[in-house]
Design a protein around this motif. Structure first.
Motif, mmCIF file in Angstrom:
data_model
loop_
_atom_site.group_PDB
_atom_site.id
_atom_site.type_symbol
_atom_site.label_atom_id
_atom_site.label_comp_id
_atom_site.label_asym_id
_atom_site.label_seq_id
_atom_site.Cartn_x
_atom_site.Cartn_y
_atom_site.Cartn_z
ATOM 1 N N ALA A 121 -10.637 -8.326 16.398
ATOM 2 C CA ALA A 121 -10.704 -6.906 16.094
ATOM 3 C C ALA A 121 -10.242 -6.660 14.665
ATOM 4 O O ALA A 121 -9.305 -7.302 14.179
ATOM 5 C CB ALA A 121 -9.839 -6.101 17.060
ATOM 6 N N ALA A 122 -10.910 -5.734 13.999
ATOM 7 C CA ALA A 122 -10.510 -5.309 12.651
ATOM 8 C C ALA A 122 -10.799 -3.821 12.520
ATOM 9 O O ALA A 122 -11.831 -3.328 12.997
ATOM 10 C CB ALA A 122 -11.254 -6.090 11.577
ATOM 11 N N LEU A 123 -9.874 -3.115 11.903
ATOM 12 C CA LEU A 123 -10.031 -1.685 11.653
ATOM 13 C C LEU A 123 -9.752 -1.405 10.190
ATOM 14 O O LEU A 123 -8.877 -2.023 9.582
ATOM 15 C CB LEU A 123 -9.054 -0.863 12.497
ATOM 16 N N VAL A 124 -10.480 -0.434 9.626
ATOM 17 C CA VAL A 124 -10.257 -0.013 8.249
ATOM 18 C C VAL A 124 -10.042 1.499 8.240
ATOM 19 O O VAL A 124 -10.902 2.252 8.711
ATOM 20 C CB VAL A 124 -11.437 -0.385 7.333
ATOM 21 N N PHE A 125 -8.904 1.939 7.747
ATOM 22 C CA PHE A 125 -8.631 3.359 7.550
ATOM 23 C C PHE A 125 -8.845 3.688 6.081
ATOM 24 O O PHE A 125 -8.307 3.017 5.204
ATOM 25 C CB PHE A 125 -7.191 3.696 7.947
ATOM 26 N N VAL A 126 -9.640 4.719 5.811
ATOM 27 C CA VAL A 126 -9.898 5.161 4.442
ATOM 28 C C VAL A 126 -9.473 6.621 4.322
ATOM 29 O O VAL A 126 -10.041 7.493 4.994
ATOM 30 C CB VAL A 126 -11.383 5.006 4.060
ATOM 31 N N GLY A 127 -8.468 6.889 3.509
ATOM 32 C CA GLY A 127 -8.049 8.263 3.247
ATOM 33 C C GLY A 127 -8.748 8.780 2.013
ATOM 34 O O GLY A 127 -8.686 8.156 0.942
ATOM 35 N N TYR A 199 -5.439 -0.990 16.858
ATOM 36 C CA TYR A 199 -5.304 0.464 16.809
ATOM 37 C C TYR A 199 -3.860 0.879 16.548
ATOM 38 O O TYR A 199 -3.577 1.740 15.709
ATOM 39 C CB TYR A 199 -5.780 1.089 18.123
ATOM 40 N N GLU A 200 -2.941 0.276 17.270
ATOM 41 C CA GLU A 200 -1.528 0.652 17.142
ATOM 42 C C GLU A 200 -0.990 0.304 15.750
ATOM 43 O O GLU A 200 -0.267 1.099 15.138
ATOM 44 C CB GLU A 200 -0.714 -0.057 18.222
ATOM 45 N N ALA A 201 -1.331 -0.860 15.251
ATOM 46 C CA ALA A 201 -0.831 -1.284 13.943
ATOM 47 C C ALA A 201 -1.398 -0.424 12.820
ATOM 48 O O ALA A 201 -0.695 -0.092 11.858
ATOM 49 C CB ALA A 201 -1.171 -2.750 13.707
ATOM 50 N N SER A 202 -2.654 -0.035 12.926
ATOM 51 C CA SER A 202 -3.267 0.800 11.896
ATOM 52 C C SER A 202 -2.585 2.160 11.828
ATOM 53 O O SER A 202 -2.289 2.667 10.736
ATOM 54 C CB SER A 202 -4.765 0.966 12.183
ATOM 55 N N ARG A 203 -2.325 2.759 12.983
ATOM 56 C CA ARG A 203 -1.630 4.046 13.011
ATOM 57 C C ARG A 203 -0.215 3.916 12.448
ATOM 58 O O ARG A 203 0.253 4.765 11.671
ATOM 59 C CB ARG A 203 -1.582 4.584 14.451
ATOM 60 N N TYR A 204 0.465 2.851 12.815
ATOM 61 C CA TYR A 204 1.814 2.634 12.304
ATOM 62 C C TYR A 204 1.797 2.503 10.781
ATOM 63 O O TYR A 204 2.670 3.049 10.084
ATOM 64 C CB TYR A 204 2.418 1.375 12.933
ATOM 65 N N ALA A 205 0.820 1.791 10.244
ATOM 66 C CA ALA A 205 0.766 1.539 8.806
ATOM 67 C C ALA A 205 0.669 2.833 8.011
ATOM 68 O O ALA A 205 1.406 3.031 7.031
ATOM 69 C CB ALA A 205 -0.407 0.625 8.470
ATOM 70 N N ILE A 206 -0.208 3.755 8.388
ATOM 71 C CA ILE A 206 -0.361 4.980 7.598
ATOM 72 C C ILE A 206 0.857 5.879 7.746
ATOM 73 O O ILE A 206 1.310 6.508 6.779
ATOM 74 C CB ILE A 206 -1.668 5.732 7.958
ATOM 75 N N GLU A 207 1.448 5.945 8.948
ATOM 76 C CA GLU A 207 2.628 6.786 9.121
ATOM 77 C C GLU A 207 3.827 6.212 8.360
ATOM 78 O O GLU A 207 4.612 6.962 7.754
ATOM 79 C CB GLU A 207 2.964 6.945 10.608
ATOM 80 N N ALA A 208 3.980 4.900 8.376
ATOM 81 C CA ALA A 208 5.073 4.270 7.627
ATOM 82 C C ALA A 208 4.884 4.452 6.129
ATOM 83 O O ALA A 208 5.847 4.688 5.390
ATOM 84 C CB ALA A 208 5.166 2.788 7.980
ATOM 85 N N LEU A 209 3.639 4.362 5.665
ATOM 86 C CA LEU A 209 3.355 4.574 4.247
ATOM 87 C C LEU A 209 3.767 5.975 3.819
ATOM 88 O O LEU A 209 4.435 6.155 2.797
ATOM 89 C CB LEU A 209 1.865 4.328 3.989
ATOM 90 N N LYS A 210 3.385 6.969 4.608
ATOM 91 C CA LYS A 210 3.721 8.349 4.284
ATOM 92 C C LYS A 210 5.223 8.591 4.331
ATOM 93 O O LYS A 210 5.744 9.489 3.672
ATOM 94 C CB LYS A 210 3.022 9.299 5.271
ATOM 95 N N HIS A 211 5.929 7.775 5.096
ATOM 96 C CA HIS A 211 7.342 8.010 5.337
ATOM 97 C C HIS A 211 8.255 7.385 4.287
ATOM 98 O O HIS A 211 9.286 7.976 3.935
ATOM 99 C CB HIS A 211 7.707 7.450 6.727
#
Length: 243
Positions: A121-127, A199-211
């Motif tokens: 599995a691989a996910l890419v989040f693009v803001g 899915y869980e790691a991707s969500r954690y990554a963006i929230e940790a970045l913002k934090h």
């Protein structure tokens, strides 16, 4: 003791400088005293100083943390990560997984860092920069970063993810400078043996970045501008992010 202090984003604008030298007695030099002295010297910025954290040698510090001669001291206002490679420098973390640059981001380049035959599995989040927010038209965004500390914190996020979800890989790229409408400001690529971890790691990554990553966003509108800080309520980057 004379201490050089680095300032960023809206705090630097309010004080009118990105670097200051303040003098304190050697016996009383702590992170808390830095904020107290700055608030006394710049009362018009006292509220912003109060909500900021001091970083010593690129690590967030408690008010009691001592400051020694030669330490790198920065005052970090609330951060704002992405809500989010051409002629500009590309700054890369020591582990090679994370970059900060003024150049346009390449989704393929970031994704290639995490693709491996052993992961299913691989996910890419693009803001990206959106044009309309609460009825207000954004012309573009401007990002500023405390680059060495930001890269260090991005690496910490990657290590946290590997500890929480063993085997998971994470690569992050973030823009600085001007980012136009619909352009990518941040790309987070995650791969894992199974999709639930991904899915869980991707969500954690963006929230940790913002934090906790010292990257700031300035929204430029048709009729003004505003620095954006933490959107997560009372800000304490020394605590785990809420995910």
């Amino acid at each position: 003791m004379n201490i050089e202090v680095l300032l960023f984003a809206g705090l630097a604008e309010r004080i009118g400088s990105s670097r200051l030298v303040i003098s304190l007695e050697p016996a009383s030099v702590t992170a808390g005293h830095i904020k107290t002295q700055l608030a006394a010297d710049y009362p018009e910025a006292a509220a912003a100083i109060q909500s900021s954290f001091v970083a010593i040698n690129q690590e967030f510090a408690s008010p009691e943390t001592p400051i020694n001669e030669g330490d790198e001291v920065a005052v970090i206002p609330p951060v704002s990560g992405g809500d989010g490679l051409g002629g500009h420098p590309v700054y890369t973390s020591r582990d090679g997984w994370h970059i900060i640059t003024e150049n346009p981001l390449s989704q393929d380049d970031i994704t290639a860092k995490v693709i491996t035959p052993n992961h299913g599995a691989a996910l890419v989040f693009v803001g990206t920069t959106r044009e309309m927010t609460a009825g207000q038209r954004t012309v573009h965004l401007e990002y500023e970063a405390y680059v060495p500390m930001a890269l260090s914190k991005l690496s910490e996020i990657g290590k946290d993810i590997a500890d929480r979800w063993p085997g998971t890989l994470c690569a992050i790229a973030h823009r600085t400078g001007k980012v136009d409408i619909a352009e990518a400001s941040v790309i987070i690529a995650v791969s894992a043996p199974h999709r639930d971890m991904c899915y869980e790691a991707s969500r954690y990554a963006i929230e940790a970045l913002k934090h906790k990553v010292p990257i700031w966003k300035k929204e430029i509108w048709e009729d003004g501008s505003e620095w954006k800080g933490s959107q997560l309520g009372p800000w304490n980057p020394t605590l785990p992010p809420q995910t």
